[in-house]
Design a protein around this motif. Structure first.
Motif, PDB file in Angstrom:
ATOM      1  N   ALA A 112       8.005  20.131  -7.801  1.00  0.00           N
ATOM      2  CA  ALA A 112       7.845  20.808  -6.516  1.00  0.00           C
ATOM      3  C   ALA A 112       6.780  20.112  -5.668  1.00  0.00           C
ATOM      4  N   ALA A 113       5.692  19.690  -6.310  1.00  0.00           N
ATOM      5  CA  ALA A 113       4.653  18.965  -5.591  1.00  0.00           C
ATOM      6  C   ALA A 113       5.181  17.627  -5.089  1.00  0.00           C
ATOM      7  N   LEU A 114       5.999  16.954  -5.896  1.00  0.00           N
ATOM      8  CA  LEU A 114       6.560  15.671  -5.486  1.00  0.00           C
ATOM      9  C   LEU A 114       7.474  15.838  -4.274  1.00  0.00           C
ATOM     10  N   LEU A 115       8.269  16.905  -4.243  1.00  0.00           N
ATOM     11  CA  LEU A 115       9.149  17.164  -3.104  1.00  0.00           C
ATOM     12  C   LEU A 115       8.333  17.370  -1.826  1.00  0.00           C
ATOM     13  N   SER A 116       7.258  18.128  -1.931  1.00  0.00           N
ATOM     14  CA  SER A 116       6.417  18.340  -0.749  1.00  0.00           C
ATOM     15  C   SER A 116       5.840  17.005  -0.264  1.00  0.00           C
ATOM     16  N   GLY A 117       5.489  16.122  -1.208  1.00  0.00           N
ATOM     17  CA  GLY A 117       4.994  14.805  -0.833  1.00  0.00           C
ATOM     18  C   GLY A 117       6.036  13.984  -0.095  1.00  0.00           C
ATOM     19  N   PHE A 118       7.295  14.038  -0.560  1.00  0.00           N
ATOM     20  CA  PHE A 118       8.378  13.310   0.102  1.00  0.00           C
ATOM     21  C   PHE A 118       8.565  13.793   1.536  1.00  0.00           C
ATOM     22  N   SER A 138       7.869  12.678   7.313  1.00  0.00           N
ATOM     23  CA  SER A 138       7.428  13.132   8.637  1.00  0.00           C
ATOM     24  C   SER A 138       6.410  12.165   9.244  1.00  0.00           C
ATOM     25  N   VAL A 139       5.498  11.672   8.411  1.00  0.00           N
ATOM     26  CA  VAL A 139       4.471  10.757   8.913  1.00  0.00           C
ATOM     27  C   VAL A 139       5.075   9.401   9.268  1.00  0.00           C
ATOM     28  N   VAL A 140       6.059   8.933   8.487  1.00  0.00           N
ATOM     29  CA  VAL A 140       6.743   7.683   8.833  1.00  0.00           C
ATOM     30  C   VAL A 140       7.428   7.826  10.186  1.00  0.00           C
ATOM     31  N   ALA A 171       0.832  -1.204   0.000  1.00  0.00           N
ATOM     32  CA  ALA A 171       0.000   0.000   0.000  1.00  0.00           C
ATOM     33  C   ALA A 171       0.863   1.249   0.000  1.00  0.00           C
ATOM     34  N   THR A 172       1.910   1.244   0.822  1.00  0.00           N
ATOM     35  CA  THR A 172       2.783   2.418   0.901  1.00  0.00           C
ATOM     36  C   THR A 172       3.493   2.668  -0.415  1.00  0.00           C
ATOM     37  N   ILE A 173       4.124   1.632  -0.961  1.00  0.00           N
ATOM     38  CA  ILE A 173       4.875   1.814  -2.198  1.00  0.00           C
ATOM     39  C   ILE A 173       3.937   2.022  -3.379  1.00  0.00           C
ATOM     40  N   ALA A 175      -0.761  10.300   3.167  1.00  0.00           N
ATOM     41  CA  ALA A 175      -0.303  11.656   3.488  1.00  0.00           C
ATOM     42  C   ALA A 175       0.497  12.242   2.333  1.00  0.00           C
ATOM     43  N   ARG A 176       1.305  11.417   1.687  1.00  0.00           N
ATOM     44  CA  ARG A 176       2.101  11.889   0.543  1.00  0.00           C
ATOM     45  C   ARG A 176       1.196  12.314  -0.602  1.00  0.00           C
TER      46      ARG A 176
END
Length: 436
Positions: A409-415, A420-422, A240-242, A384-385
């Motif tokens: 830029a959106a992908l970086l914010s997702g990372f 942080s959630v991990v 699910a995560t990946i 969350a990502r």
């Protein structure tokens, strides 16, 4: 200890670098074909969808590395892997041959019918890829158990060599010139089948004999006997995560494709994804360290420091590659794109430079979760990502930013949000061993 960690990681790093270099050769071959921009966009869309499915079964490497300790566990886990691959092939078939594919590719992405036809044709050729990837990763996990990362490196080197060779051999072919999308497809299969063959040979040679007929230590083991139910409980948070991570690129493609510069932005993203992943993609392999060295470094303090050094090395490398004139050489000379196209790649590559800082932390945290069978702690990070990416994509549409830069830029914010959630999931409380 640092030397042992280095020897374990180095073949995996070489493997990842070889893979990323092969993508540069493949993109360079496409650029030199007729209808280069359209082919890059079509393959980018098709491979984005396929890799979304293949990425979930790729986690079978971690599953086999941690769970498979005897022949019974081997059979149970392999059955799960084959089942996952078959389900994913059916999902790809529905996109390639049914009206669902027309809606997803043409309507949802807003591409014209000609480009959509090419994307769906590519998807039809890629049906077996998730199964091939799953089986390859499964056996590579068994090699990680016995620390034969060198075999994994040999396999990927051979795979990339075959992919590159196929590009050079087929580039001038009349069939490829008339249908350019076949070039990346042939190269993809040449690499995937070669890697799978070498990995399986390595398993037969080095790992098969380490699996006992029965788990003699089971009575005193802290883990229960492996069942399909337990394997699925361990695996589903990873998948699910990946899988949600893999959905990032198709979602970004979806937003970008619907912009005024859609086709151009998709082509740029296809180039910069592959080029930027070269210096930092190998950091994901750091997640294998806590499980592989849990007896030598039970607190993972040394592993944490080693991971930090690797992340800083990757960050420095990206600064040199993408903040200096080296960037122009890579884009215009090595890959062969035009000057105007290369200029549009500059900002996305600079943004990509900050990815290693998040990836090194995420990889270490994932490694701790795998070692302790606490994969459930990772599950909230995927949603969350995606939420962060979609939010940022909508916010950035309010500004005059090129579609490709907006997507990165959106992908970086997702990372950043995902990491942080991990961290929160791993540290918020002490999970029980079987809390999946």
């Amino acid at each position: 200890m640092y030397l042992h960690l280095f020897r374990f990681v180095l073949p995996l790093v070489i493997t990842e670098l070889a893979y990323e270099f092969g993508l540069q050769v493949l993109n360079g071959g496409i650029v030199r074909m007729p209808q280069a921009t359209a082919t890059l966009a079509a393959y980018g869309l098709a491979w984005g969808i396929t890799s979304l499915l293949a990425s979930t079964v790729s986690q079978t490497r971690q599953m086999s590395m941690v769970l498979v300790k005897n022949r019974a566990a081997y059979k149970t886990t392999l059955q799960c892997v084959i089942g996952f691959g078959g389900i994913h092939a059916l999902l790809l078939a529905s996109l390639a041959f049914t009206p669902v594919g027309t809606w997803v590719v043409d309507d949802l992405h807003g591409v014209d019918q000609a480009l959509g036809d090419v994307v769906r044709e590519a998807l039809s050729y890629l049906l077996p890829i998730p199964l091939i990837v799953g089986v390859t990763r499964f056996y590579s996990g068994l090699l990680l158990r016995v620390r034969r990362t060198d075999v994994i490196s040999y396999a990927m080197t051979a795979a990339i060599s075959m992919s590159i060779l196929s590009v050079f051999l087929l580039l001038s072919s009349d069939v490829i010139q008339s249908k350019p999308i076949l070039l990346p497809l042939f190269a993809t299969y040449a690499g995937a089948l070669t890697e799978c063959s070498v990995i399986f040979f390595g398993y037969r040679r080095f790992a098969r004999q380490t699996l006992s007929e029965a788990d003699e230590s089971n009575a005193s083991s802290e883990w229960p006997p492996l069942t399909r139910s337990y394997a699925l409980r361990f695996y589903w948070p990873l998948a699910a995560t990946i899988g949600i991570q893999g959905a990032s690129r198709p979602i970004i493609n979806l937003f970008v494709a619907r912009g005024m510069d859609g086709t151009e932005s998709l082509a740029i993203l296809t180039i910069v994804y592959a080029l930027a992943h070269l210096p930092y993609g190998w950091l994901n392999e750091l997640k294998n360290l806590p499980a592989a060295f849990q007896h030598q470094d039970p607190t993972a303090h040394t592993i944490r420091r080693f991971s930090a050094m690797c992340g800083l090395l990757s960050f420095t490398t990206m600064i040199v590659m993408f903040w200096t004139p080296v960037r122009t050489y890579l884009l215009e000379t090595l890959i062969g794109v035009g000057h105007d196209f290369a200029v549009l790649c500059h900002t996305p590559l600079v943004i990509f430079s900050f990815f290693p800082l998040a990836v090194m932390i995420r990889a270490h945290l994932h490694g701790l979760a795998l070692r302790d069978h606490r994969t459930g702690a990772m599950a909230p990070s995927g949603p969350a990502r995606i939420i962060a990416i979609i939010t940022m994509l909508n916010v950035l549409t309010l500004f005059d930013i090129h579609g490709a830069a907006r997507g990165v830029a959106a992908l970086l914010s997702g990372f950043v949000i995902e990491t942080s959630v991990v961290w929160w999931g791993i540290t918020r409380r002490k999970y029980a061993k079987y809390d999946h």
